[in-house]
Structure formats: structure tokens, C-alpha cells
Scaffold this motif. Structure first.
Motif, PDB file in Angstrom:
ATOM      1  N   PRO A  11      45.337  49.042  35.433  1.00  0.00           N
ATOM      2  CA  PRO A  11      43.885  49.003  35.408  1.00  0.00           C
ATOM      3  C   PRO A  11      43.342  49.407  34.044  1.00  0.00           C
ATOM      4  O   PRO A  11      43.940  50.233  33.357  1.00  0.00           O
ATOM      5  N   GLN A  73      45.116  39.608  48.486  1.00  0.00           N
ATOM      6  CA  GLN A  73      45.614  40.940  48.169  1.00  0.00           C
ATOM      7  C   GLN A  73      47.071  40.851  47.688  1.00  0.00           C
ATOM      8  O   GLN A  73      47.665  39.793  47.670  1.00  0.00           O
ATOM      9  N   GLY A  74      47.632  41.985  47.307  1.00  0.00           N
ATOM     10  CA  GLY A  74      49.060  42.034  46.976  1.00  0.00           C
ATOM     11  C   GLY A  74      49.363  41.903  45.495  1.00  0.00           C
ATOM     12  O   GLY A  74      50.531  41.991  45.091  1.00  0.00           O
ATOM     13  N   GLY A  75      48.332  41.694  44.685  1.00  0.00           N
ATOM     14  CA  GLY A  75      48.560  41.635  43.246  1.00  0.00           C
ATOM     15  C   GLY A  75      49.232  40.343  42.818  1.00  0.00           C
ATOM     16  O   GLY A  75      49.597  39.491  43.640  1.00  0.00           O
ATOM     17  N   ALA A  76      49.403  40.200  41.510  1.00  0.00           N
ATOM     18  CA  ALA A  76      50.114  39.039  40.982  1.00  0.00           C
ATOM     19  C   ALA A  76      51.556  39.034  41.486  1.00  0.00           C
ATOM     20  O   ALA A  76      52.157  37.974  41.666  1.00  0.00           O
ATOM     21  N   SER A  77      52.091  40.212  41.765  1.00  0.00           N
ATOM     22  CA  SER A  77      53.485  40.294  42.230  1.00  0.00           C
ATOM     23  C   SER A  77      53.692  39.562  43.549  1.00  0.00           C
ATOM     24  O   SER A  77      54.774  39.018  43.793  1.00  0.00           O
ATOM     25  N   GLN A 190      43.017  43.389  37.819  1.00  0.00           N
ATOM     26  CA  GLN A 190      42.843  44.698  37.175  1.00  0.00           C
ATOM     27  C   GLN A 190      42.865  44.695  35.651  1.00  0.00           C
ATOM     28  O   GLN A 190      43.112  45.717  35.036  1.00  0.00           O
ATOM     29  N   PRO A 195      38.621  46.059  39.733  1.00  0.00           N
ATOM     30  CA  PRO A 195      39.617  47.070  40.118  1.00  0.00           C
ATOM     31  C   PRO A 195      40.887  46.437  40.690  1.00  0.00           C
ATOM     32  O   PRO A 195      40.860  45.307  41.178  1.00  0.00           O
ATOM     33  N   ALA A 196      41.977  47.159  40.644  1.00  0.00           N
ATOM     34  CA  ALA A 196      43.256  46.732  41.215  1.00  0.00           C
ATOM     35  C   ALA A 196      43.127  46.546  42.720  1.00  0.00           C
ATOM     36  O   ALA A 196      42.421  47.301  43.387  1.00  0.00           O
ATOM     37  N   GLY A 197      43.823  45.527  43.248  1.00  0.00           N
ATOM     38  CA  GLY A 197      43.818  45.305  44.689  1.00  0.00           C
ATOM     39  C   GLY A 197      43.301  43.928  45.055  1.00  0.00           C
ATOM     40  O   GLY A 197      43.146  43.602  46.230  1.00  0.00           O
ATOM     41  N   PRO A 235      38.921  41.080  53.618  1.00  0.00           N
ATOM     42  CA  PRO A 235      39.222  41.024  52.184  1.00  0.00           C
ATOM     43  C   PRO A 235      38.855  42.357  51.512  1.00  0.00           C
ATOM     44  O   PRO A 235      38.145  43.174  52.093  1.00  0.00           O
ATOM     45  N   PRO A 236      39.354  42.578  50.290  1.00  0.00           N
ATOM     46  CA  PRO A 236      39.037  43.818  49.579  1.00  0.00           C
ATOM     47  C   PRO A 236      37.600  43.743  49.052  1.00  0.00           C
ATOM     48  O   PRO A 236      37.352  43.292  47.935  1.00  0.00           O
ATOM     49  N   THR A 237      36.660  44.164  49.867  1.00  0.00           N
ATOM     50  CA  THR A 237      35.244  43.877  49.623  1.00  0.00           C
ATOM     51  C   THR A 237      34.717  44.519  48.335  1.00  0.00           C
ATOM     52  O   THR A 237      33.967  43.892  47.596  1.00  0.00           O
ATOM     53  N   PHE A 238      35.102  45.751  48.077  1.00  0.00           N
ATOM     54  CA  PHE A 238      34.601  46.439  46.880  1.00  0.00           C
ATOM     55  C   PHE A 238      35.064  45.715  45.611  1.00  0.00           C
ATOM     56  O   PHE A 238      34.291  45.540  44.662  1.00  0.00           O
TER      57      PHE A 238
ATOM     58  N   GLN B  73      49.193  46.702  50.294  1.00  0.00           N
ATOM     59  CA  GLN B  73      48.036  45.806  50.331  1.00  0.00           C
ATOM     60  C   GLN B  73      48.214  44.780  51.470  1.00  0.00           C
ATOM     61  O   GLN B  73      49.231  44.757  52.132  1.00  0.00           O
ATOM     62  N   ALA B 196      38.256  48.688  52.459  1.00  0.00           N
ATOM     63  CA  ALA B 196      39.205  47.618  52.776  1.00  0.00           C
ATOM     64  C   ALA B 196      40.076  47.294  51.574  1.00  0.00           C
ATOM     65  O   ALA B 196      39.606  47.327  50.438  1.00  0.00           O
ATOM     66  N   ASN B 233      54.348  47.636  42.079  1.00  0.00           N
ATOM     67  CA  ASN B 233      53.317  46.955  41.285  1.00  0.00           C
ATOM     68  C   ASN B 233      52.044  47.794  41.335  1.00  0.00           C
ATOM     69  O   ASN B 233      52.061  48.934  41.809  1.00  0.00           O
TER      70      ASN B 233
END
Ligand SMILES: Cc1ncc(COP(=O)(O)O)c(C=O)c1O
Ligand SMILES: Cc1ncc(COP(=O)(O)O)c(C=O)c1O
Ligand SMILES: [Mg+2]
Ligand SMILES: [Mg+2]
Ligand SMILES: [Mg+2]
Ligand SMILES: [Mg+2]
Lengths: 360, 360
Positions: A11, A73-77, A190, A195-197, A235-238, B73, B196, B233
Motif C-alpha cells: 500500500p 477480492q484476493g489481490g493480483a495474486s 493498492q 486501499p489493499a483488498g 464486494p469490498p465496499t470501502f 479475502q 466488507a 500477498n
């Protein structure tokens, strides 16, 4: 409060006006008496955010209508797995350009699901690749910007009819790309987004829903996100809310074309100094120098440590290089102001002078 | 700013003192001149948050040392896949108790990977189950609290030596559970934990790393999270930071034992009214009434609509029932103050009186 200069690779630093807006409305989103993080994803409030965010991204990146935008979600990974799981449909074979640590991780995942042809590149240089006659593979994968090595593709290779997949995690929205050259673009948020996520996936619609393997997890199927507008589950709303604010900031600033100019200016400041300096240097081939991540070094690991420690005390944060490379790294993402780079270069000049004097 | 009462099933209301703290330090975390969302996950700042969050959860839930705590995640929905992918090792068979919509989704995923025995339950009632002689299955799966139907298990079934897996998304930390009864507990954060984009997995260590299938995606393997302390990650740093603040709030309040008392008091207020009321009613069997999610109804869909609309105008948000059930639903998570429930009940009383009068 003094704002620090944050050179973290992610981040990472975000636009101050965005942070201020988030802070201001954190207890009551649009006068509702509820925080944005408390608001149902099925509400009109959030659905509007989601829609506007997608529209802004489409506008800023000039995304054609036959491409879908997914919020995952889960990042690029996790995309390292989702790409082969969704795209290995005809040949069970893929072609990866190995330009560094992240590409290697992507390759390791792809090897679980099919045959992988790997084109290795030197660590500091990405030669011009001729990939236009490639065939009998389901896709070609590149990493447009290598966060750890500080390299980028000087131009996007033409892969003819074979879909080109790009991990754009560390330089999405930092310079102009023609989306039509790609089958899939993905990027962890990120760095230049929020933000990350959250991970953004831009996928050409004909590449969705091709894998009919019944063991594909619902949450790993691009089709799930397309069919539900990325609302199959919560979904990661923030993160999406902040993404919207970051995109608004970028649009107001003049969009990707404008930020690319600024990013080139910022990077040039640091590269020029590194090339002039007799203490600090960059190893990266001039053609492939990243605008976003600039690893640099001195010839003494003791001086490196001293530099990082003094820089931190002076309010220049997270300049330590990645553990696999050592030395230093300055990440100059979109939100890093030019004054941050100027201040860093001037600090480095002073450090060099001091070091030279104590050596005399 | 007036604080609204937010009855959303998730994302949902969070403790006001937590929101205020986040707002206060949003521009400069611990005086660093950087926002918490800008800070590297590899920094000491964040590693400390991660450690403290895990410790607080261990303390509050009394988690034994032979259980691992993972930060993942993808929401609870990704666990619907990760559970079978990680746990189907000996018999390729699982046993699911179907208590509602979320259990059904979990079953649909499990069916992709092995044989599934399903025990169906009526929608408003979870009978006492005898599962202690179950064998030749890799695990038994239950949903401790059914967010949509408003039911909960009155007691946790004994499954002998077979690991019991629980989706605890909507009632984790709301009442005391003996973690030792479970092999795996998982819960999406967006009800009692934080924003979330984070899912907590508590897993007995002997259940980790048993699946040696080489096609298990790295990001879907519990072992990846155990080996890297959930830092393989970039984790969702903001969500974990808020989780820490929520757990601190809960600890200060007296922990899970204390909040359980309060939750019982809050739920009783609403259930008692529903049982007395001649307009509103609950369908849920008295033994299985959820403390967290309370669906209720009138006999007229027109009155339902009117009620929801008037309640919203009066500052009672998100009372609309889930689309699959209709009617209304009030979610009374940990952060819902007792005054919110009192205000809602008094509003419902008024509404009932008005409705009766206009019918006279
Ligand atoms: C180019 C690139 N790809 C992939 C990743 C992994 O991203 P994540 O941590 O979101 O999985 C990173 C992270 O820095 C990256 O820079
Ligand atoms: C009991 C239960 N399980 C699973 C889910 C799905 O959670 P997510 O949206 O995080 O995937 C929910 C969501 O409300 C739930 O209540
Ligand atoms: Mg869409
Ligand atoms: Mg030099
Ligand atoms: Mg740990
Ligand atoms: Mg009644």
C-alpha cells in the motif's frame, strides 16, 4: 499535522484531497447518519458508487464497450490463478514473459493448470519481443511494470490473434495504454487506485465463460462477476468508494494523459540525479526504466542502511529496497507530488556531499 | 450529525467510538503523517496491528493454541470453495446441514469437489440433530446462524471425531461458543467485525496442509496463510485495522459473555413485541430464534411497504427483508445499541396503533 513523503511500493501514498474527503464524511455518508463502511452493498447509495466508479474507469482508460470491468477480492495474486483457470480452454497452453519476481509467481500458478512456455528476460532489461507469430497457446502473459526490478515494457508486444494478458498492478492509470491491445488487464488496487483488498479486472467479453470445467470455484469464475455486476457476494465496499474518489481526483487533474506527463517529469528528476551522482546509481536499462518504481543503490551496504535510516528520520518513508534486490527503492505513484521527488533528490544530494566529505 | 439506526444484515452498523477513532487518526496514523490505508503491510506499524488483532480475537473467543487464525479475502463465499478444497482428503465426502439460503450455496460449491450428504431442515426450525455416529465423511458443515431465515442452532451438534465446520458469518463474537467443538470456523467480517472485504478463518492445525492436490490455487490453500501469517500477498490492511478497534471496543465492554447478555436483552425486546403484537409476527420456532437477524412480517404486503417507507423516513434504515423471504428484517448485531431496538419497537407500536385506527 505534517504530511510525510511515502515511497512505499504498496500500500502506498494516496491523494491528500481524497483522504480529506473520506475523513470529512466518514461518520455520515451523504448526510445519512451512517458511515460508508456501514452501508449495505445492496442499497441505492452503494449501487450508485459502483456504477460511477466503473464509468470513471471506462472514461479514464478509454475502455471499449466489449470489455467488462470486474471488482474482485484476493489481490493480483488470485489473478495468477484465475487467469489460467478461466482462459486455458483450447490448447491448455500459455506463454509467459518472465520479467521478474511477480511474473515468476504468475508462472508458478499457471503451471498448475496447463503447459507453460516461458520467455526469460534479463533482470534489468526487457528486449523487444517478436510475438506476433505465436500460436497454439491460449494466451500470452506479460507484466507491464515490474514493481521489484523497476523495469517496464518499452512497448506492448503485438500477439496477433492470441489474447494478451497483462498484470498492470503497479502502473495502471499512470500512463496511456490502448486497452484494445489486451484480452485481460488486471491490477491490485493498492498502488494507483486505493486501499489493499480490491483487484480490478478488465476482460474482453468473448474471453468470459469459456471454461466449462465444473470444478471452477464460483468465486474464481469471471462469468460470476459479469453476470452479477461484481455483486455475487459482498464486494469490498470501502475500497470501491475510495477508488471512485481517486478516479475523480485523476479526472479533475486532466486524466491519464496529464498524469503521464507529470509522472515522466517526476521520474526524470530522480533518474537524472542517479545518473549524475557518483554515489547513487540505477542499474535499469534506459529503455525500460519504470516511471513508478525506481530501485537505486550505492556500492556500500553500510551506506545504504545509513541512508535509509536518515531518510526515515527526515520524513521520507519506506525507501528500503525489496528484500530480494536490496538497496533502495522509491515508488513514485500518481499520488506522489512532484515536491516529494524534489525533496528526496535534494536530501540525496546532501547525503552524498556529507558522505564524500567524511571520505576525504 | 444525528446517528441513524442501521438494521442492515451486512455491511452493517459498527460501534460509534470505533468510527470516531478511525476518523480522528485517518490523516496521520500514530503521528506518522500517513493514513493507515497508505502504510505498507510489511512495516512494523502494520505487523503490530496484525499481531494485536489476532491476540485480541484469541482472547475474546478463547481460541486454543492448536488453532490458527487466518485473514483471508473473498468473503465467506470463497470459503464455500476453500473448505471442500482443503478438507476433502480421506473420503472425498462431506455432510452438510441445510438450514437455508447460505447453506445451500455452500452445498452447491462442495458438490463440485466430492460427494455431499445433505440433511435438510425446515425453514423456521432446526431440529436437534444426532450426528455423533457419523463416519466416513471428511467433515460436517453447519451454519450456526442463518442470516436470511433468522434461525440459529440451539446447540452445537456433537460430531465425534469428524471435524465440524461452521459458517459463523452472522453471529461470530455475538455469543459464547466453545471453539474446541469445531474443526473450522469462518466468518465474513461485514457483520460483527468490520468492513466488507475480510474473512476470518479459525482452523485446527491438523486440518491444514492435508490436501496435496497440485491444482489447489496457492491463494486457496489454508497452508499458504499459516506459513506466511496471512501475509503471502497484500492483506486488506484497513479492514484488519478496524477489526482491531472493534475487538478492543468489545473487550472493554466486557467481552463476548457480556455482549451475549446484551444481545439477548435486545432480541427479547423485539421478539416479545412481535409475539404480543396483533399486526407483526415472527415465524421462527422459539428455540431457534436468532439473536442477530430477526425477520418479521404483517399479513399485508402493502402494509409492509408502508412500514418500511415510513421507518426509513424516521431514520430506521435497511429494514426491508431479504428478497427471497420478503417482509421485514431487523439485524441487531453487537454494535446496535439497545436504544436502537427500543426506538424501533416504539415506532412499530405507533405504526400498529395507526394501522388499527385507519381500519376501524
Ligand atoms: C506487479 C505485481 N503483481 C502482483 C502483485 C501482487 O499483488 P497482491 O499483493 O495484491 O496479490 C504485486 C504486488 O505488489 C505487483 O507489484
Ligand atoms: C451466513 C452467511 N454466510 C455467507 C455469507 C456470504 O458472505 P460474503 O458476502 O462475505 O461472501 C453471508 C452474507 O451475508 C452470510 O450471512
Ligand atoms: Mg458492469
Ligand atoms: Mg550514478
Ligand atoms: Mg499467526
Ligand atoms: Mg404477533
Amino acid at each position: 499535522m505534517t504530511r510525510s513523503f511515502n515511497f512505499s511500493a504498496g500500500p502506498s501514498t494516496l491523494p491528500l484531497p481524497v483522504l480529506e474527503k473520506v475523513q470529512k464524511e466518514f461518520l455520515s455518508f451523504q448526510g445519512t447518519g451512517m458511515s460508508i463502511i456501514e452501508i449495505s452493498h445492496r442499497s441505492n447509495y452503494f449501487e450508485e458508487i459502483m456504477e460511477q466508479t466503473e464509468q470513471l474507469l471506462r472514461e479514464l482508460m478509454n475502455i471499449p464497450n466489449n470489455y467488462k470491468v470486474l471488482f474482485v477480492q484476493g489481490g493480483a495474486s488470485l489473478q495468477f490463478s484465475m487467469v489460467p483457470m478461466n482462459l486455458l480452454t483450447s490448447y491448455n497452453t500459455s506463454y509467459y514473459v518472465n520479467t521478474g519476481s511477480w511474473a515468476k509467481k504468475a508462472i508458478a500458478e499457471a503451471e498448475k493448470y496447463g503447459e507453460v512456455h516461458v520467455q526469460n528476460c534479463p533482470i534489468h532489461h526487457i528486449p523487444k519481443l517478436s510475438l506476433d507469430s505465436i500460436s497454439l497457446v491460449d494466451y500470452v502473459h506479460i507484466t507491464t511494470n515490474n514493481t521489484i526490478e523497476g523495469t517496464k515494457f518499452a512497448s506492448i508486444p503485438n500477439t496477433g490473434n492470441v489474447p494478451l494478458v497483462a498484470d498492470m498492478s503497479s502502473n495502471i492509470l499512470s500512463e496511456e495504454y490502448d486497452v484494445e491491445k489486451f484480452g485481460v488487464i488486471y491490477a491490485g488496487a493498492q498502488k494507483n487506485i486505493g486501499p489493499a483488498g480490491l483487484c480490478i479486472v478488465i476482460v474482453r467479453e468473448d474471453l468470459v465463460g469459456q471454461n466449462t470445467l465444473h470444478t471452477l470455484p464460483t468465486m474464481l469464475n469471471y462469468e460470476t462477476y459479469v453476470k452479477s455486476n461484481s455483486m455475487y457476494n459482498t464486494p469490498p465496499t470501502f475500497n470501491i468508494y475510495i477508488m471512485k474518489l481517486v478516479l475523480e481526483w485523476l479526472k479533475q487533474l486532466g486524466g491519464v494523459q496529464q498524469i503521464e506527463k507529470i509522472n515522466k517529469e517526476k521520474a526524470a528528476l530522480l533518474y537524472n540525479f542517479l545518473d549524475e551522482s557518483t554515489l547513487f546509481y540505477s542499474n535499469v536499462h534506459i529503455e525500460n526504466r519504470s516511471l513508478m518504481n525506481i530501485p537505486f543503490n550505492t556500492t556500500s551496504s553500510q551506506l545504504n542502511e545509513q541512508f535509509i535510516s536518515e531518510a526515515t528520520s527526515a520524513g521520507f518513508y519506506f525507501l528500503k529496497g525489496h528484500r530480494s534486490i536490496g538497496g533502495m527503492r522509491a515508488s513514485l505513484y500518481n499520488a506522489m507530488p512532484i515536491d516529494g521527488v524534489k525533496a528526496l533528490v535534494s536530501f540525496m544530494k546532501q547525503f552524498e556531499m556529507k558522505a564524500r566529505m567524511s571520505n576525504v
